[in-house]
Design a protein around this motif. Structure first.
Motif: not given
Length: 256
Positions: A48-49, A51-53, A74
């Protein structure tokens, strides 16, 4: 239908010694050993992290299996690994996903400029070098990692090495690592720890584990420990699985 004859001590040892040890794929243990998993689900949370980086670094990636499990990576994704067989395995697994794999010794400075990444991850680093982690993170960037805790699987370690001194049993203490992270410029947002049950159902699983996780019993070989291995083989046959406990803690920290 006749009951299958169980493998002998020597057969179990030979099978375990022939099994490959590169990477962090533990599927060989299926049906032979078990380990409870931490409640926080590191691989899912890491995915999840990621996917946002925008730019992420996975330190000591092993064979790249955990990083490769992320559904989305990313635009800039880099991994480091220091053991040559793992570098090759990680490269084969991660290059098709666009991840750059860099061969970098575990105890060397990270080969990147300051403030390059907004996320640094790691699953079971040998040693978390917080100064280097903080250096390569951007201000406000996150270190998100699962660490091995103190006295992890020490029932097995001390079976072979004897009782360990307090400073060895207390190494990897999460509060000590919190202090080191904060001294390096990271604010620890969350630090969770759990102790988890492990079971080894045959001596082959013990041998494969000690060959794969080499720092548990340094210099371990079957020949060097054959008498103790035979005793443990007989104990498992008489009493059932050898029970040990792993310790894990989850770091979530932000660079000031």
């Amino acid at each position: 239908m006749p009951t299958p004859t169980p493998p002998t001590f020597d057969q179990l040892l030979a099978e375990a010694e022939a099994a490959p040890t590169e990477g962090w794929d533990f599927s060989w243990f299926e049906g032979r050993a078990t380990e409870a998993r931490p409640s926080w689900g590191y691989a899912r949370a890491m995915g999840e992290r990621l996917g946002r980086a925008g730019a992420a670094l996975d330190v000591q990636t092993g064979g790249g299996e955990v990083l490769a499990s992320a559904p989305v990576l990313p635009p800039l994704a880099v991994a480091t690994e220091g053991w040559a067989p793992n570098v090759a395995k990680a490269s084969a697994l991660l290059h098709p996903r666009g991840v750059v794999v860099v061969a970098s010794p575990e105890d060397a400075p990270l080969p990147f400029a300051d403030g390059v990444f907004d996320l640094v991850t790691s699953r079971h680093p040998v040693t978390p070098h917080f100064d280097e982690i903080a250096r390569v993170l951007r201000t406000g960037g996150t270190y998100f990692a699962q660490h091995v805790g103190p006295s992890s699987v020490f029932e097995l370690v001390e079976y072979f090495l004897g009782e360990q001194p307090a400073e060895v049993r207390g190494a990897r203490d999460p509060e000590g690592e919190r202090a080191a992270a904060e001294a390096a410029g990271l604010d620890v947002v969350s630090l969770r720890a759990e102790r988890l049950r492990m079971e080894f159902h045959d001596i082959g699983a013990v041998v494969h584990f000690l060959r794969k996780v080499v720092w548990m019993v340094p210099g371990f070989t079957v020949d060097a420990y054959r008498p103790r291995l035979r005793e443990l083989h007989e104990r498992i046959g008489e009493e059932g699985p050898f029970v040990a406990h792993s310790t894990r803690h989850l770091f979530d920290a932000v660079k000031r």
